[in-house]
Design a protein around this motif. Sequence first.
Motif, short mmCIF file in Angstrom:
data_model
loop_
_atom_site.label_atom_id
_atom_site.label_comp_id
_atom_site.label_asym_id
_atom_site.label_seq_id
_atom_site.Cartn_x
_atom_site.Cartn_y
_atom_site.Cartn_z
N LYS A 102 -8.17 -1.96 -1.52
CA LYS A 102 -8.28 -2.98 -0.48
C LYS A 102 -8.99 -4.23 -0.97
O LYS A 102 -8.66 -5.35 -0.58
N LYS A 162 -6.39 -5.91 -3.84
CA LYS A 162 -4.96 -6.18 -3.61
C LYS A 162 -4.63 -7.66 -3.46
O LYS A 162 -3.52 -8.09 -3.76
N GLY A 219 0.81 -1.22 0.00
CA GLY A 219 0.00 0.00 0.00
C GLY A 219 0.84 1.27 0.00
O GLY A 219 0.33 2.35 -0.29
#
Length: 246
Positions: free
Chosen positions: A236, A239, A89
């Motif tokens: 999110k 990923k 991230g």
Amino acid sequence: MARSDFKSRFSGSYFGILWAIIQPLMTILIFWFVFQVGFRAQPISNVPFILWLCAAMIPWNFFADAIINSTGAFTSYSFVVKKMVFKIGLLPLVKVTASFFLNIAFNILLILIYTAYGHFPGVQLISILYFNICLFALITVLAYLISTLNVFFRDTSQIVGILLQFGIWLTPIMWEEGVIPEKFRWLIKLNPIYYVINGYREALIYGKWFFTHPLQTAYFWVIILIIGTIGITFYKRMKSHFADVI
């Protein structure tokens, strides 16, 4: 990582990171020559055209450079993405920060140019700092959205490049917004990058503070919140699939 990423762009070239300054500087000089020398553009708001142009081109160069580079944040670091122990991230933020290094240098150059023309910003440097924070926030939330999309749709980088070509002309950078009828100017203000570019000009040329337009400020940060929510949520959810498609 941001420092290494910035240096890696020009590794192997003779002039190295100097190209990072030469390329956008040449772009500014070309536009200045075309409009000032070719079209004989007159001073705007009682300041030389070059000052009016630079106030918009400097933040735009950071925006365009960071957006282009952050599009491939995950694909260019595929060897890291596949190692789940690393916080992937952070990768979009690495790309944005790498471009921000160059932005710092160009903001210093901008201040020097204004000072040379007798327009030292003075306390308005606070406003410039604020608009840099705004620009960093806008680029970051966009970076998470487009870099995630690029993992699954590799044409994203090409589309982003085309949109930026349109964006530089649809945003009042080389032209004054006064040429648009007043009843249609609200359309220009819907573009969040307009808030930053107009803020730069008002701070440097008119000496206006960043809180002069509270409604535009509120609109800008609402847009940041919306894009950020969409971008982070999209990242999110997707990923876990990165390693399978990269």
